[in-house]
Design a protein around this motif. Structure first.
Motif, PDB file in Angstrom:
ATOM      1  N   TRP A   1     -21.142  -2.150  39.413  1.00 19.40           N
ATOM      2  CA  TRP A   1     -22.297  -1.691  40.163  1.00 19.40           C
ATOM      3  C   TRP A   1     -22.555  -2.679  41.297  1.00 19.40           C
ATOM      4  N   LEU A   2     -22.096  -3.938  41.337  1.00 20.64           N
ATOM      5  CA  LEU A   2     -22.363  -4.950  42.085  1.00 20.64           C
ATOM      6  C   LEU A   2     -21.527  -4.771  43.380  1.00 20.64           C
ATOM      7  N   SER A   3     -20.156  -4.389  42.928  1.00 16.89           N
ATOM      8  CA  SER A   3     -19.237  -4.057  44.225  1.00 16.89           C
ATOM      9  C   SER A   3     -19.996  -2.822  44.980  1.00 16.89           C
ATOM     10  N   SER A   4     -20.460  -1.836  44.282  1.00 13.44           N
ATOM     11  CA  SER A   4     -20.856  -0.713  45.004  1.00 13.44           C
ATOM     12  C   SER A   4     -22.411  -0.597  45.599  1.00 13.44           C
ATOM     13  N   SER A   5     -23.146  -1.530  45.221  1.00 13.08           N
ATOM     14  CA  SER A   5     -24.430  -1.303  45.686  1.00 13.08           C
ATOM     15  C   SER A   5     -24.961  -2.114  47.082  1.00 13.08           C
ATOM     16  N   PRO A   6     -25.316  -1.473  47.862  1.00  8.60           N
ATOM     17  CA  PRO A   6     -25.743  -1.985  49.159  1.00  8.60           C
ATOM     18  C   PRO A   6     -26.784  -3.103  48.934  1.00  8.60           C
ATOM     19  N   LYS A   7     -27.673  -2.761  47.748  1.00 12.49           N
ATOM     20  CA  LYS A   7     -28.942  -3.725  47.567  1.00 12.49           C
ATOM     21  C   LYS A   7     -28.263  -4.879  47.033  1.00 12.49           C
ATOM     22  N   ALA A   8     -27.172  -4.784  46.146  1.00 16.68           N
ATOM     23  CA  ALA A   8     -26.776  -6.150  45.643  1.00 16.68           C
ATOM     24  C   ALA A   8     -25.924  -6.765  46.740  1.00 16.68           C
ATOM     25  N   ALA A   9     -25.398  -6.172  47.436  1.00 15.58           N
ATOM     26  CA  ALA A   9     -24.437  -6.822  48.736  1.00 15.58           C
ATOM     27  C   ALA A   9     -25.390  -7.618  49.619  1.00 15.58           C
ATOM     28  N   GLU A  10     -26.713  -6.959  49.919  1.00 17.53           N
ATOM     29  CA  GLU A  10     -27.619  -7.833  50.686  1.00 17.53           C
ATOM     30  C   GLU A  10     -28.282  -8.959  49.729  1.00 17.53           C
ATOM     31  N   LYS A  11     -28.439  -8.634  48.337  1.00 14.07           N
ATOM     32  CA  LYS A  11     -28.949  -9.944  47.763  1.00 14.07           C
ATOM     33  C   LYS A  11     -27.956 -10.894  47.768  1.00 14.07           C
ATOM     34  N   ARG A  12     -26.694 -10.543  47.615  1.00 12.87           N
ATOM     35  CA  ARG A  12     -25.649 -11.723  47.599  1.00 12.87           C
ATOM     36  C   ARG A  12     -25.423 -12.540  49.029  1.00 12.87           C
ATOM     37  N   ARG A  13     -25.538 -11.678  50.078  1.00 12.24           N
ATOM     38  CA  ARG A  13     -25.685 -12.253  51.433  1.00 12.24           C
ATOM     39  C   ARG A  13     -26.652 -13.274  51.550  1.00 12.24           C
ATOM     40  N   ALA A  14     -27.893 -12.797  51.044  1.00 12.34           N
ATOM     41  CA  ALA A  14     -28.971 -13.773  51.360  1.00 12.34           C
ATOM     42  C   ALA A  14     -28.831 -14.999  50.261  1.00 12.34           C
ATOM     43  N   MET A  15     -28.145 -14.607  49.174  1.00 13.56           N
ATOM     44  CA  MET A  15     -28.041 -15.794  48.400  1.00 13.56           C
ATOM     45  C   MET A  15     -27.149 -16.980  48.985  1.00 13.56           C
ATOM     46  N   VAL A  16     -25.859 -16.356  49.378  1.00 14.29           N
ATOM     47  CA  VAL A  16     -24.715 -17.153  50.099  1.00 14.29           C
ATOM     48  C   VAL A  16     -25.243 -17.942  51.154  1.00 14.29           C
ATOM     49  N   ARG A  17     -26.320 -17.103  52.049  1.00 18.20           N
ATOM     50  CA  ARG A  17     -26.911 -17.736  53.236  1.00 18.20           C
ATOM     51  C   ARG A  17     -27.792 -19.022  52.769  1.00 18.20           C
TER      52      ARG A  17
END
Length: 102
Positions: A37-53
């Protein structure tokens, strides 16, 4: 409790007993499903990007703070005293300190 948003991961409560191995296979399946789910969810990708930033910004802030303390510790103390004596504001002190950094 908050209602989950559309497309949000809905965690399951699983019963496991590690010493007996009960529920471990199902737990592994759910972990794999979450990873998928994490690898396919756009919302999860956005959240990960924000966390890394945020992590990058936080680490940069810590490094910058160490740099100031190492190279301008005495000046920081002087500016702190000026602020306490109400000669300058903390904002002005920060500006002065930043101007003096190499």
């Amino acid at each position: 409790l908050e209602e989950s948003q559309e497309g949000a991961w809905k965690p399951k409560v699983l019963r496991t007993v590690a010493t007996k191995g009960d529920g471990v296979a199902e737990l592994c399946e759910k972990i794999a499903a979450h990873k998928e789910w994490l690898s396919s969810s756009p919302k999860a990708a956005e959240k990960r990007r924000a966390m890394v930033r945020d992590t990058i910004l936080q680490l940069s802030s810590f490094a910058f703070e160490r740099r100031i303390l190492r190279s301008k510790g005495k000046r920081l103390s002087e500016l702190t005293e000026k602020c306490l004596e109400r000669e300058i504001s903390p904002g002005l002190a920060a500006q002065e300190l930043l101007k003096e950094l190499p």
